[in-house]
Design a protein around this motif. Structure first.
Motif, PDB file in Angstrom:
ATOM      1  N   TRP A  62       1.035  -1.265  -0.009  1.00 20.51           N
ATOM      2  CA  TRP A  62      -0.119   0.084   0.159  1.00 20.51           C
ATOM      3  C   TRP A  62       0.935   1.156   0.217  1.00 20.51           C
ATOM      4  CZ3 TRP A  62      -4.524   2.079  -1.415  1.00 20.51           C
ATOM      5  CH2 TRP A  62      -4.911   2.992  -0.656  1.00 20.51           C
ATOM      6  N   SER A 119      -1.521   9.334   2.244  1.00 22.77           N
ATOM      7  CA  SER A 119      -2.702   9.500   1.490  1.00 22.77           C
ATOM      8  C   SER A 119      -3.169  10.911   1.396  1.00 22.77           C
ATOM      9  CB  SER A 119      -3.797   8.550   2.205  1.00 22.77           C
ATOM     10  OG  SER A 119      -3.720   7.283   2.012  1.00 22.77           O
ATOM     11  N   LEU A 152      -6.755  -0.622   6.232  1.00 24.99           N
ATOM     12  CA  LEU A 152      -6.722   1.041   5.563  1.00 24.99           C
ATOM     13  C   LEU A 152      -7.584   1.887   6.619  1.00 24.99           C
ATOM     14  CD1 LEU A 152      -6.777   0.638   1.901  1.00 24.99           C
ATOM     15  CD2 LEU A 152      -4.770   0.122   3.286  1.00 24.99           C
ATOM     16  N   ASP A 156      -6.688   7.022   3.806  1.00 29.76           N
ATOM     17  CA  ASP A 156      -6.603   5.878   2.711  1.00 29.76           C
ATOM     18  C   ASP A 156      -8.126   5.645   2.112  1.00 29.76           C
ATOM     19  OD1 ASP A 156      -4.212   5.533   3.639  1.00 29.76           O
ATOM     20  OD2 ASP A 156      -4.568   3.767   5.098  1.00 29.76           O
TER      21      ASP A 156
END
Lengths: 357, 541
Positions: A62, A119, A152, A156
């Motif tokens: 990720w 993010s 997440l 995110d």
């Protein structure tokens, strides 16, 4: 249609993703998952099922995805100097820095982006470049799979929301019952953290961004074990075991602490403890933490309870251990044939057998 | 390729930006999709352009990884001097960096290279190659610059090579879906170099299985060598020396390291003569043909001066080969030959001036462009390559201007890099359109044709250009060169020079006008003192 697949433990979700991708070999697919362990597991699954990873497939973690494909390609819309890597943050970074102080808010001294804000930074890159980040992703990938989506958190979820409204097909796979890790501890979307991420999935479903599907078949645990795990989340659809093999010692057991040695000799279970502080009766070196056992499979496990679990066992009601439900759910669902608890009292739970009594 | 659709991928370089790389201090060049012919004077950096592109695409310099070729002289000298001077001043500069940016045409195959991380902040696929100061050496650097008087160069030891996509991702040669092929026909360093070079190209030409076969046969041959009785005897003798030379066992073997593969032990032959011993022209033409033949469509060819060492007829064949094979490929060629230019098409020319500005003929007005398309091309090349140019409208004007120059400077104009070029007077402006952007000092010598107003209107566009001078005489009574010559000299002088005895100026003028070239030649050849018309004297200043 975008999909959220809530996959019960042992339902073969990795196999499902990989098989689906292999069926459409010309599609450019990306698989993203939080832990490196899981990245490796997915890669292995490709080698196992297909002998190699197709050139159209990318498997990536990720944070690597965010850094490589979301932040960096257009980072010069907000910051010139190359963001070299990520700075792992356990908790919240630069707590007292205002967002207007861009560099200090997002980046460490060495120009590494804080993991709890990467993010957020990616979202800004997309916004400032007028959507070029998403444009590029749309050209790079036909379909994005996010595995272990329950890990997440924070911004995110906003990144996922952006992806859901893009041209890219999105499949989110995970199990909120197993929400033991978290990518970050941002304040953003706190109401959806951990097991509550399921509420976000249902919100998206209401907004017609995706469909939520539960897979209820478990190929790993037998029915008695499935039932025990399901008891932790009484509101969710019940799991149906596809494992009908019997091993001669199947189901859920209570083992008194003075019988541990004998039990281990007889059945060789994997010992699972809550954490380092849990009493392991001399087996400290042969145990792993509940949370760390995620993704693993054993024939038998022997669970070393912490305080709340002992109370729950005594009451015969697992929901009393709700504070660590996710980790306990993970620990229970590791076993194919038998789950045993070390416990010195009577346990009124149904279908529980007291060992050697 | 898993993708079965008919998308044919051709990588196209749209733009090069180079900063501080050798002679290229700050250069931006646009390229066309297929053929590009870079024309420029010697020392302008034409070959450096090809070198920079190749470096950006392959990470290689002189056929070796740049890591092994890193040296301070890769940096632009002026940049280095400025940097060192600044260290002695109150406002020191940051250590200079070399940047080579390659902007590629967008293509689905190149999405991964796409981003805005380039100096134009343009969203397109591309590659940034840079040689930059590595900040982890900050401590050492601060020591190094403490005594600026002793610094002569860039501290290259503290520099790193960075190779990234426009998406800011580190790349390797694997991440670039195609390679470039640099064919440098102008220099062949030494024989083994030439051999290796051709082998490189041959390797691309051969199928992978054929390469593996070659490699296997070579290894077998090596094994055979070791099992040979004579070799065994030698090794026996060597092992007997144990103790006297060393305590260990000494023996000979063939180099079996990965570096000693078949490429190093094999030579290419042409009609059984080692290629390195064949004529240079032949070598070049083989190199070029092989390279064009071998690589698939997705490749950028960089060819340096294909005309080198080739006879005219061989060049003709080679150029035909290049233009036939170039379909669907991008070619960037440097040349000094107007023949190459004409054959491959003037529309593809990129003029690269010594001030490092480039223009393509595509930027010219369309009628001007059409004009040059029809022109044989030689004059164009002469103008581009000249340091200074004097444009005249006929052969007689050319001779007179040459004579005036000789009188003034005691040498022929070309010795000073001044090219006198005869151009149809209607085309003066078209040539000025080329010299203006290239900043080539250009003088136009023109008749006034009895109409000063239309003359000054005609050149109005260039009125404020300091590089361009228009020379003509204001006297409308003397419309052309011949009356101007007569005005500047007596009847007697001219009669003597032409070997005539005309009684009147009018008779002489009639003779001159009908024998323009002969008269001009006589003026050019005479040892007699002769005055030049004023406007011509002005032109040769």
């Amino acid at each position: 249609m975008n999909q959220v697949i809530i996959a019960a433990a042992g339902s073969g979700k990795t196999t499902r993703i990989v098989t689906e991708i292999l069926k459409a070999p010309t599609k450019k697919s990306l698989i993203v998952t939080y832990t490196l362990n899981n990245v490796n597991e997915i890669r292995q699954k490709f080698y196992h099922l297909n002998r190699h990873i197709p050139s159209t497939v990318t498997v990536i973690s990720w944070f690597s995805f965010l850094l490589r494909d979301v932040v960096r390609p257009y980072q010069n819309y907000i910051y010139e100097k190359r963001i070299g890597s990520i700075a792992f943050i356990d908790g919240r970074s630069a707590k007292f820095v205002n967002k207007s102080n861009f560099k200090k808010y997002f980046l460490s001294e060495e120009d590494k982006v804080y993991t709890d804000k990467i993010s957020e930074l990616g979202l800004i890159c997309n916004e400032k470049s007028n959507g070029l980040v998403i444009d590029r992703l749309e050209d790079l990938y036909d379909h994005i799979y996010i595995d272990e989506v329950q890990d997440l958190a924070g911004y995110d979820l906003d990144v996922i929301e952006l992806l859901l409204s893009s041209r890219i097909g999105i499949t989110l796979v995970g199990d909120h019952r197993q929400a033991t890790f978290q990518t970050n501890f941002s304040n953003r979307n706190k109401q959806y953290s951990g097991v509550k991420i399921i509420d976000k999935f249902h919100d998206w479903e209401k907004q017609k961004r995706c469909q939520v599907e539960y897979t209820q078949n478990c190929y790993r645990c037998n029915q008695v074990i499935c039932n025990l795990a399901d008891a932790l989340y009484a509101d969710l659809p019940k799991t149906n075991s596809e494992n009908n093999t019997s091993s001669g010692h199947d189901g859920v057991f209570i083992v008194r602490s003075d019988k541990i040695h004998k039990y281990i000799q007889e059945y060789s279970p994997k010992l699972l403890r809550y954490n380092v502080k849990t009493d392991c009766y001399g087996y400290e070196n042969n145990t792993i933490n509940w949370g760390d056992s995620k993704g693993l499979t054993f024939d038998r496990v022997l669970i070393l309870p912490h305080g709340p679990l002992k109370k729950a066992l005594k009451a015969g009601d697992l929901s009393q251990a709700a504070s660590s439900a996710a980790k306990l759910y993970v620990a229970i669902t590791r076993a194919r044939f038998s789950v045993a608890f070390v416990f010195d009292d009577q346990c009124p739970l149904q279908n529980v057998v007291h060992y050697e009594l | 390729m898993p993708n079965n659709d008919k998308h044919i991928f051709v990588m196209i370089l749209e733009k090069l930006i180079a900063k501080n790389y050798r002679t290229l201090r700050d250069v931006a060049i646009d390229f066309q999709e297929h053929l590009n012919i870079i024309v420029g004077d010697n020392e302008c950096g034409k070959s450096t352009i090809l070198e920079a592109i190749n470096l950006g695409l392959s990470g290689q310099l002189n056929g070796r990884s740049i890591q092994n070729e890193l040296h301070p002289f890769l940096f632009n000298r002026q940049t280095v001097t400025d940097f060192i001077e600044s260290l002695k001043s109150a406002s020191p500069k940051e250590p200079p960096k070399i940047i080579i940016e390659l902007y590629l045409k967008d293509d689905p195959e190149l999405v991964r290279l796409r981003g805005s991380i380039n100096s134009l902040k343009r969203n397109c696929p591309g590659i940034v190659f840079s040689i930059e100061f590595d900040e982890s050496f900050s401590q050492e650097y601060s020591e190094y610059i403490k005594t600026p008087e002793t610094i002569r160069n860039i501290p290259i030891e503290y520099y790193g090579v960075y190779w990234r996509s426009f998406a800011n991702d580190n790349i390797t040669s694997r991440s670039i879906p195609v390679s470039s092929t640099l064919i440098d026909a102008s220099t062949i360093r030494h024989n083994t170099g030439a051999n290796k070079y051709i082998l490189e190209i041959m390797k691309d030409y051969l199928q992978p299985e054929q390469r593996v076969q070659l490699s296997l046969s070579y290894r077998k041959m090596k094994d055979l060598f070791l099992s040979d009785d004579n070799v065994k005897k030698v090794n026996k003798i060597l092992s007997d020396t144990k103790g006297s030379i060393t305590d260990r066992t000494l023996s000979i073997s063939l180099d079996s390291s990965s570096k000693s593969n078949w490429e190093n032990g094999i030579e290419t032959q042409l009609d059984e003569i080692p290629l390195s011993l064949a004529g240079k022209g032949e070598q070049n033409s083989i190199k070029i043909k092989l390279a064009m033949e071998s690589a698939d469509g997705a490749n950028i060819f960089l060819i340096e001066e294909p005309e080198n060492h080739l006879s005219f007829s061989n060049l003709n064949t080679l150029i035909k080969n290049i233009s036939d094979k170039s379909t669907g490929k991008q070619l960037i060629i440097t040349t000094h030959s107007s023949f190459v230019l004409n054959k491959l098409g003037i529309k593809n020319v990129i003029l690269f001036g010594c001030d490092q500005k480039s223009i393509t003929l595509g930027n010219l007005k369309s009628d001007t462009y059409d004009y040059f398309m029809k022109l044989p091309g030689h004059e164009t090349l002469r103008l581009i390559l000249s340091k200074k140019a004097i444009l005249v409208e006929g052969p007689s004007d050319e001779l007179i201007v040459q004579k005036a120059y000789l009188k003034k400077h005691n040498c022929m104009p070309l010795q000073n890099g001044v090219d006198v070029i005869t151009v149809n007077s209607l085309a003066f402006k078209r040539f000025l359109e080329i010299s203006a952007p290239l900043n080539i000092p250009t003088v136009v010598v023109t008749d006034n044709d009895g109409d000063l107003t239309s003359l000054s209107q005609k050149y109005d566009d260039f009125k404020n250009n300091t590089h361009i001078k228009i020379c003509y005489d204001d006297d409308v009574a003397c419309k052309t060169l011949e009356p101007q010559l007569l005005k500047a000299n007596s009847l007697k002088t001219l009669n003597e020079i032409f070997g005539k005895n005309f009684a009147t100026s009018n008779e002489l003028l009639t003779y001159m006008t009908s024998n323009k070239t002969d008269c001009a030649l006589a003026v050019f050849n005479t040892s007699q003192d002769i005055n030049m018309p004023q406007y011509i004297n002005k032109a040769v200043e």
